[in-house]
Enzyme design. Sequence first.
Site, short mmCIF file in Angstrom:
data_model
loop_
_atom_site.label_atom_id
_atom_site.label_comp_id
_atom_site.label_asym_id
_atom_site.label_seq_id
_atom_site.Cartn_x
_atom_site.Cartn_y
_atom_site.Cartn_z
N TYR A 48 0.83 -1.21 0.00
CA TYR A 48 0.00 0.00 0.00
C TYR A 48 0.86 1.26 0.00
CZ TYR A 48 -4.50 2.26 1.19
OH TYR A 48 -5.67 2.98 1.18
N SER A 52 1.45 -7.71 1.77
CA SER A 52 0.35 -6.88 2.24
C SER A 52 -0.66 -6.63 1.12
CB SER A 52 0.91 -5.58 2.83
OG SER A 52 -0.09 -4.86 3.51
N GLN A 53 -0.82 -5.39 0.67
CA GLN A 53 -1.71 -5.14 -0.46
C GLN A 53 -1.35 -6.03 -1.64
OE1 GLN A 53 -3.13 -1.13 -2.49
NE2 GLN A 53 -1.04 -1.61 -3.13
N ASP A 65 0.53 -9.02 13.93
CA ASP A 65 0.31 -8.05 12.86
C ASP A 65 -0.91 -7.19 13.19
OD1 ASP A 65 -0.05 -6.68 10.47
OD2 ASP A 65 0.38 -8.44 9.22
N HIS A 117 3.72 -6.63 11.13
CA HIS A 117 3.44 -6.61 9.69
C HIS A 117 4.69 -6.78 8.84
CE1 HIS A 117 0.74 -6.13 6.39
NE2 HIS A 117 1.34 -5.05 5.93
#
Length: 334
Positions: A94, A189-190, A275, A304
């Site tokens: 992100y 992540s994203q 996370d 994360h």
Amino acid sequence: MPSADLTLAECRAYRPELPLPDGFDEFWAKTLGGAPHGGSPDRPRFERVDNGLVQVRTYDVSVPGYDGRPVRGWLRMPAESTGPLGCVVEFLGYGRGRGLAHEQLMWACAGYAHLVMDTRGQGWSAATGDTPDTHPGSAGTVPGFLTRGIEDPATHYYRRVFTDAVRCVEAVRAHPEVDPSRIVVTGVSQGGGIALAVAGLVPGLAGVMPDVPFLCNIPRAARIAAAPPYTEVASYLQLYRDRTASVFRTLSYFDAAQHATRATAPALFSIAMMDEVCPPSTCFTAYNRYAGPKDVRVYEFNGHEGGAEYHRAEQLAWVRSLFAGLPTGRAVHP
């Protein structure tokens, strides 16, 4: 920081009700239907650039994405490679752009082609040519991307992003130096959420590696995540108190835990138990619903950042083993 989510044993058993929205498959078939590049007269472009390196070649990539609008990226390959290569297609976290031509060399140094897709609207460097998001509905009431166009699935930001990602896989699959039967999609992540969506939308992938994936079980994540980006949804609903049901209906079309039920390629997940960005129970929702062969590396005391370079080593070994078991060739077997 101690975990505020479920225990590891509870996460492994966690299978919440997550109803598939009406017309989910039809929505995506219509979105991705028609010409591979949205009817655009343009075709994928790969232009070699001087990256200042000797052992890796870099190509400036432009692929017609959603509505035929160009999506940028980098394709990196070993300098002296011959014959079709296995390829890792990477989607970014992100707020990250594709960066500079000499970055992210691990996969090319390991002997693979490596395509990095710039995420529309999130690129940071005009010098490298980022990918704008100028589509109507691209503005949002809440800062960030998760609530852009949230009033309707047809206008939501991730409809465009997922389409861009599918088009990038199609483009590299047709590249003469890439073996289309040996394509793995990945991301952190994203990027992990996008990779899961692509795995559900594109047949014939060799594998998928979602790393601490975002966009999984979004209704739960929006309620328990302690840090952005999921907090954007909560911020939006603080303003629009009467839109909870419609917001989560829109987001259900882009929930990677839904796309995971359509994915059949072998998968290697990573999940971090502390996370606060992508809570582990949400990641395990996608893992537990994943329809293909799967394995997971759990990082019990990490946030994360996940497994970071420890997990890169796991991925290198996994891809090597995966490709070693596949026949070479230009034919695609969905």
